[in-house]
Design a protein around this motif. Structure first.
Motif, short mmCIF file in Angstrom:
data_model
loop_
_atom_site.label_atom_id
_atom_site.label_comp_id
_atom_site.label_asym_id
_atom_site.label_seq_id
_atom_site.Cartn_x
_atom_site.Cartn_y
_atom_site.Cartn_z
N ALA A 30 0.86 -1.19 0.00
CA ALA A 30 0.00 0.00 0.00
C ALA A 30 0.90 1.25 0.00
O ALA A 30 2.10 1.16 0.27
N ALA A 31 0.29 2.38 -0.29
CA ALA A 31 1.05 3.62 -0.42
C ALA A 31 1.66 4.10 0.91
O ALA A 31 2.81 4.55 0.93
N GLU A 32 0.92 4.00 2.01
CA GLU A 32 1.47 4.52 3.27
C GLU A 32 2.72 3.76 3.71
O GLU A 32 3.73 4.40 4.04
N PRO A 33 2.72 2.42 3.74
CA PRO A 33 3.97 1.76 4.10
C PRO A 33 5.10 2.04 3.09
O PRO A 33 6.27 2.10 3.47
N LEU A 34 4.75 2.23 1.83
CA LEU A 34 5.77 2.59 0.84
C LEU A 34 6.36 3.95 1.18
O LEU A 34 7.58 4.13 1.18
N MET A 35 5.51 4.93 1.50
CA MET A 35 6.00 6.26 1.84
C MET A 35 6.87 6.19 3.09
O MET A 35 7.95 6.80 3.15
N ARG A 36 6.47 5.42 4.09
CA ARG A 36 7.26 5.28 5.31
C ARG A 36 8.63 4.64 5.00
O ARG A 36 9.66 5.07 5.51
#
Length: 126
Positions: A30-36
């Motif tokens: 997902a995008a949030e874990p990728l951003m993190r």
């Protein structure tokens, strides 16, 4: 570092969080874990991971000098998941000349070849 809290601010240990992505044991779903994980890559100087997680059409010519910033903390404000496109708003703090600064960004992520990738910052929340 692996027994330390993850720099991404998730509250998890690094080995159970972003280390899985940065060491190629897994890929964010997902995008949030990728951003993190991208924040961790910036803070740890992992240029290869940043290139891998950036859409090829928008990825700049990154070099080691782009990773000299001393990142200090990350706060995810909100995220909007989607099936093919997601948005994450965050603040990332860094130190420069003994002064703390913050970047506030709304980031666009898209599914590309079955993997989430960073596209670009947005000017406002969609």
């Amino acid at each position: 570092m692996t027994d330390q809290p993850c720099p991404c601010g998730s509250g998890k240990k690094f080995k159970a969080c972003c280390e899985l992505y940065l060491s190629d044991q897994a890929y964010p779903n997902a995008a949030e874990p990728l951003m993190r994980s991208r924040y961790c890559a910036y803070s740890m100087g992992n240029l290869a991971y940043l290139r891998k997680t950036w859409h090829p059409d928008t990825c700049p010519n990154l070099n080691e000098e782009d990773l000299e910033t001393q990142w200090t903390r990350l706060e995810v404000i909100k995220s909007k998941p989607g099936l093919k496109q997601s948005v994450v708003e965050f603040k990332a703090w860094y130190t420069e000349n003994d002064q703390e600064h913050v970047i506030h960004e709304i980031s666009l992520f898209k599914l590309y070849k079955k993997r989430w990738v960073y596209i670009r910052p947005l000017t406002k929340w969609p």
